[in-house]
Design a protein around this motif. Structure first.
Motif, short mmCIF file in Angstrom:
data_model
loop_
_atom_site.label_atom_id
_atom_site.label_comp_id
_atom_site.label_asym_id
_atom_site.label_seq_id
_atom_site.Cartn_x
_atom_site.Cartn_y
_atom_site.Cartn_z
N THR A 93 0.83 -1.21 0.00
CA THR A 93 0.00 0.00 0.00
C THR A 93 0.86 1.26 0.00
OG1 THR A 93 -0.16 -0.13 2.43
CG2 THR A 93 -1.93 -1.13 1.14
N ARG A 150 2.06 1.77 -3.55
CA ARG A 150 1.01 2.34 -4.39
C ARG A 150 0.86 3.83 -4.14
NH1 ARG A 150 -4.24 3.84 -4.56
NH2 ARG A 150 -5.38 3.28 -6.47
N THR A 159 -1.88 -2.12 -7.64
CA THR A 159 -3.23 -2.40 -7.15
C THR A 159 -3.59 -3.87 -7.39
OG1 THR A 159 -3.89 -0.11 -7.62
CG2 THR A 159 -5.65 -1.73 -7.31
N ILE A 166 -9.85 -0.14 -2.21
CA ILE A 166 -8.63 0.63 -1.95
C ILE A 166 -8.57 1.10 -0.50
CG2 ILE A 166 -7.30 2.68 -2.60
CD1 ILE A 166 -7.38 0.49 -4.71
N ALA A 210 -8.66 2.47 -9.42
CA ALA A 210 -9.47 2.64 -8.22
C ALA A 210 -10.91 2.92 -8.62
CB ALA A 210 -8.94 3.79 -7.36
#
Length: 286
Positions: A37, A40, A113, A142, A283
């Protein structure tokens, strides 16, 4: 005076007095999810920074940045326009490099992702927690994966107010005697996760009538220019309580009684609302 000897004495006295608190180190699964995460978020930050850099370059050269047309293909049309924009050789080279960097980071965001999804699919505990969180209005994959990564083991949650403090959504306080003064939120914790939760709150008040009416009630108190900003943070804090309950009880969220509420108007959320971020690639559901 500050020496190792004095520091050691102070630490030993605090330890003897029980004033030192231990911390919980996340397990390997949560640490690995946190790596993904964070990666990202790094690519998203780099991607978002490309637009103002391109815009400042055009302003410096006396050119106008093309407005984004309405619709899902607006950003694609803007990038195509920038690729064909007439300019000097040097400016064209710099602009192309910025656009190439933007395209690279967009691909990396999508790729990361997908890796987050793949990783969570192979970890039953993570997947179960994410599914529970996604039953909450406004929270998608997300935000759910980011919450699980930062919170860590849900068994460490002691009460429903703990998460709000961890995310920096509680007000600061400067009180003495009979005087109580509370100010803005503390802003502690992960600012990116707090920003995502506030974005989720904007989505939640459009789906949940109870949260929408709560948003309107909070808007009545602060000054008009700040009303919606203060209210949406209050909604995010209320959302953090629901998140805590869902994780601590390990069950899906259920709306007790639907609240009938009129849809929000542009006047309530538009002019003085919290600025929205550009949609992130990959997303589709926040």
């Amino acid at each position: 005076m500050k020496t190792n000897r004095l520091d050691s004495r102070g630490l030993s006295e605090n330890l003897r007095g029980g004033q030192l608190k231990s911390i919980q180190v996340p397990s390997a699964v949560y640490r690995e999810l946190r790596h993904l995460t964070q990666l990202r978020d790094t690519f998203v930050s780099a991607m978002v920074a490309m637009k103002p850099r391109s815009k400042s370059l055009l302003v410096l050269e006396g050119s106008e940045f093309p407005p984004a047309p309405a619709g899902s293909q607006g950003a694609v049309l803007v990038k195509d326009h920038l690729r064909k924009l007439p300019c000097s050789t040097t400016v064209r080279f710099k602009l192309d490099q910025l656009l190439d960097s933007l395209a690279f980071n967009e691909k990396q965001v999508v790729k990361t992702t997908k890796e987050i999804r793949r990783f969570c699919q192979h970890e039953p505990e993570l997947l179960q927690c994410i599914k529970y969180l996604m039953t909450l209005p406004g929270i998608g994959w997300i935000v759910a994966s980011q919450l699980v990564a930062r919170i860590g083991d849900w068994r460490e949650l002691r009460n429903i107010r703990q998460l709000a403090g961890f995310l920096g959504l509680v007000p600061t306080e400067h009180s003495t005697g009979d005087r109580t003064e509370r100010g803005s939120i503390t802003h502690t914790g992960d600012p990116r996760l707090r920003s995502k939760l506030i974005q989720a709150a904007w989505s939640a008040i459009r789906q949940d009538g109870e949260l929408r009416e709560f948003f309107r009630s909070v808007c009545q108190t602060p000054p008009r220019p700040l009303a919606s900003r203060v209210a949406i943070v209050a909604v995010a804090r209320k959302l953090s309580v629901r998140i805590s309950v869902v994780l601590m009880n390990q069950r899906a969220y259920e709306i007790r009684k639907p609240v009938h509420s009129a849809p929000l108007t542009q006047e309530e959320t538009g002019p003085q609302g919290t600025p929205r971020r550009q949609a992130e690639p990959g997303a589709n559901n926040s």
